[in-house]
Structure formats: C-alpha cells, structure tokens
Design an enzyme around this catalytic site. Structure first.
Site, PDB file in Angstrom:
ATOM      1  N   TYR A 225       6.789  -8.048   8.571  1.00 52.99           N
ATOM      2  CA  TYR A 225       6.536  -6.618   8.675  1.00 52.99           C
ATOM      3  C   TYR A 225       6.861  -6.115  10.079  1.00 52.99           C
ATOM      4  CZ  TYR A 225       3.451  -7.428   4.603  1.00 52.99           C
ATOM      5  OH  TYR A 225       2.922  -7.780   3.384  1.00 52.99           O
TER       6      TYR A 225
ATOM      7  N   ARG B 225      -3.341  -4.621   8.781  1.00 51.43           N
ATOM      8  CA  ARG B 225      -4.228  -3.639   9.425  1.00 51.43           C
ATOM      9  C   ARG B 225      -5.441  -4.322  10.041  1.00 51.43           C
ATOM     10  NH1 ARG B 225      -7.477  -1.567   4.512  1.00 51.43           N
ATOM     11  NH2 ARG B 225      -6.319  -2.530   2.805  1.00 51.43           N
TER      12      ARG B 225
ATOM     13  N   ASP C 168      -6.594   2.087   8.920  1.00 53.56           N
ATOM     14  CA  ASP C 168      -5.270   2.701   9.013  1.00 53.56           C
ATOM     15  C   ASP C 168      -5.418   4.215   9.137  1.00 53.56           C
ATOM     16  OD1 ASP C 168      -5.742   3.697   6.416  1.00 53.56           O
ATOM     17  OD2 ASP C 168      -4.681   2.038   5.462  1.00 53.56           O
TER      18      ASP C 168
ATOM     19  N   ASP D  53       0.831  -1.196   0.000  1.00 52.40           N
ATOM     20  CA  ASP D  53       0.000   0.000   0.000  1.00 52.40           C
ATOM     21  C   ASP D  53       0.870   1.252   0.000  1.00 52.40           C
ATOM     22  OD1 ASP D  53      -2.283  -1.517   0.082  1.00 52.40           O
ATOM     23  OD2 ASP D  53      -2.540  -1.371   2.256  1.00 52.40           O
TER      24      ASP D  53
END
Length: 309
Positions: free
Chosen positions: A79, A184, A93, A51
């Site tokens: 991540y 997320r 987010d 993203d």
C-alpha cells in the site's frame, strides 16, 4: 406474461482475472457487482476487501478463477498511505470524528526512527471499526452503538516500511505487509510512538502478491470499452498462481490427474521433489489443469479446473 417485462440478458461463462483499479468511495462488493454486470459474467468474486476510503488494486475472479481466490487472500499486500499527525479519530481514518488533537513536534528523522520499530513481526489490536466478529456481530456494530469490546492482539508481519514524502503534518509511506494487517492501526501506532497521535487520510493498494496496478483498469474505462476490448483486460486464471512452480503432465497423466488421481512424482519428468503447492498443466495443450500438493513422492490434486471445452 406481462408485456412490459424486460427480456432476461443471458450471462456469459467467463474464466479469468480482472485487475481492477477500485475508485474512492465504492465498497469492494459494489465494485464487483458493477464489473460482473459490465462483463455479463455468470460467476465472479473478489479476493479480499478494500475499504470505501481506499483505492487501488482489487483483483476480481471470474468463473474457474474463483477457485483460487483464497490464495490471494493469504498473499502479502503493498500500500501507499498518507497519515496526518497530531489528530486521533474514532475510526483511525478521515471518516471518523476527531478524538484528540496534539501538537506535532517531531521531524523527518524522528519519523524514520519511529518507523524502524514497526518493521518485522509486530502485534496489532484490531480496530473497533472493522468487520471482525465478536459473538457473531461485526465489531463496527458495537462501535456504532458506542460500545468498546476487548480484542486480542494479533501477530502480523511488516515486510517493508518506508517514508516516501513528508509535508508535516502529513506523512506518506509505503508498506508491504502480511494478511490481516490494518494500515490505519499501523498509522495510529506510529503516531503514538511519536507522541502526537495520527490517523489515515488516504490509502491506495498497489500490489497483491505478484499482481500490481501496472495492468489494472478502472470501471469507467471498462464501461466505455467494447466487449472485445474488455476481454483483453482479462488475465488468465493462472495469473493468481504465478508464485507456484509449474508441473507439466503428458496426456495419460493429465487424464488421471483431472480424474482426481494421485500421481507418483518419480513418473513425472522435472517434477519438484517437495514444493508444497504447484500449478499443473497438460504438456500437449499447455492448459492449466489445477493446483496440487507435491510431497512425500506424490502429486496430489487439490483444486481442478474445468475445461471450457
């Protein structure tokens, strides 16, 4: 001919893998276009989107390496993410609008305990703000129109999950997860478990399969480098295949393999009896020939590499 027309810049036949450190605010496709332009490459592709909000490792494939990009799409990802407790947003987010604000009453011990329940095999409901399609239309288009559609829960695997920093209401964690995991959504679900809600405020990808940020380069660095320096940043095509066992073929077997012929494993020294997928090299040149299936006594070509020579 128009005298003001600019001459067409020739494109390069380039094979290899670029480990790009994608910047904040840039889509994966825009990052790919810029890198392709910098290298003047004829053919390029990426190995799964990040993203615009996310930064970090985005492996880009050039030339023959594009044949193996699917292998990284299937790979586990790692991540480092920061979630803010106490606020839920429309997108899950920081790009979304606040939906609800709740008091944060938990402590580090409670956060550790909540995370424990999200390790291993779990289910996630994909977010509305995602590129998954329903009736041929991405979910985010429904979301932007104020519509919510029913989504089926998906099975994903959280291989590792640990908190690495806590400065409430912000919590930073590291996660290694299977394909299809939404970090997320993971943050939102942890927030719900804690009773206060949460949304993601930062996300950085540090690993894709066996590839890491250690040898990654930024677009700014590439732009300022010389062509020779840029080429040194390229990893070989088989950087995507490091988890596959290697098989070496003699000259005759190499010729037959590159013609698409199946070979008897019994005729290949040190060949694995049953390794599913293997990377195949010519013994004399130690050149990557492609990927094959090794099973039931046969080495069956799956994807071949076209020699630059």
């Amino acid at each position: 001919m128009n005298g003001s027309a600019r001459p067409k810049i020739p494109r390069r036949l380039l094979d290899g893998v670029l480990l790009l450190d994608k910047p904040l605010g840039l889509s994966s496709n825009d990052a790919l276009i810029r890198a392709k332009r910098i290298y003047l490459a004829k053919k390029a592709g990426h190995t799964g989107t990040l993203d615009p909000l996310a930064t970090g490792l985005l492996p880009l494939c050039f030339g023959e390496a594009t044949k193996f990009s699917q292998d990284l799409l299937e790979a586990d990802k790692t991540y480092e993410a920061t979630m803010r407790l106490g606020v839920r947003t429309t997108t899950g987010d920081a790009e979304g609008e606040a939906l609800e604000t709740r008091e944060v009453t938990c402590d580090e011990a409670a956060i550790h305990a909540a995370m424990t329940g999200f390790r291993g095999d779990i289910t996630q409901i994909p977010p509305m703000y995602s590129a998954l399609k329903r009736d041929g239309k991405p979910l985010y288009e429904y979301a932007r129109a104020g519509q919510t559609v029913e989504r089926e829960a998906r099975n994903v695997t959280i291989l590792a999950l640990e908190m690495i920093a806590c400065a409430l209401p912000n919590v930073t964690f590291r996660v290694t997860c299977s394909k299809g995991t939404y970090v997320r959504t993971l943050a939102e679900d942890i927030g719900e478990k804690l009773g206060c809600g949460a949304h993601l405020v930062a996300l950085r990808r540090t690993g894709v399969g066996m590839l890491t940020l250690e040898n990654a380069v930024t677009l700014d660095t590439l732009s300022e480098a010389t062509p020779e320096q840029r080429d040194r940043w390229l990893q070989p095509v088989d950087a995507l295949l490091s988890t596959f066992p290697a098989v070496l073929l003699d000259a005759d077997a190499s010729r037959r393999f590159t013609q698409g012929q199946r070979l008897k494993l019994a005729d290949i020294s040190d060949a694995p009896a049953d390794a599913d997928r293997v990377r195949v090299y010519s013994r004399d040149e130690h050149r990557l020939l492609g990927v094959a299936r090794a099973g039931e006594g046969v080495l069956a070509p799956e994807r071949l590499v076209v020699s630059a020579g």
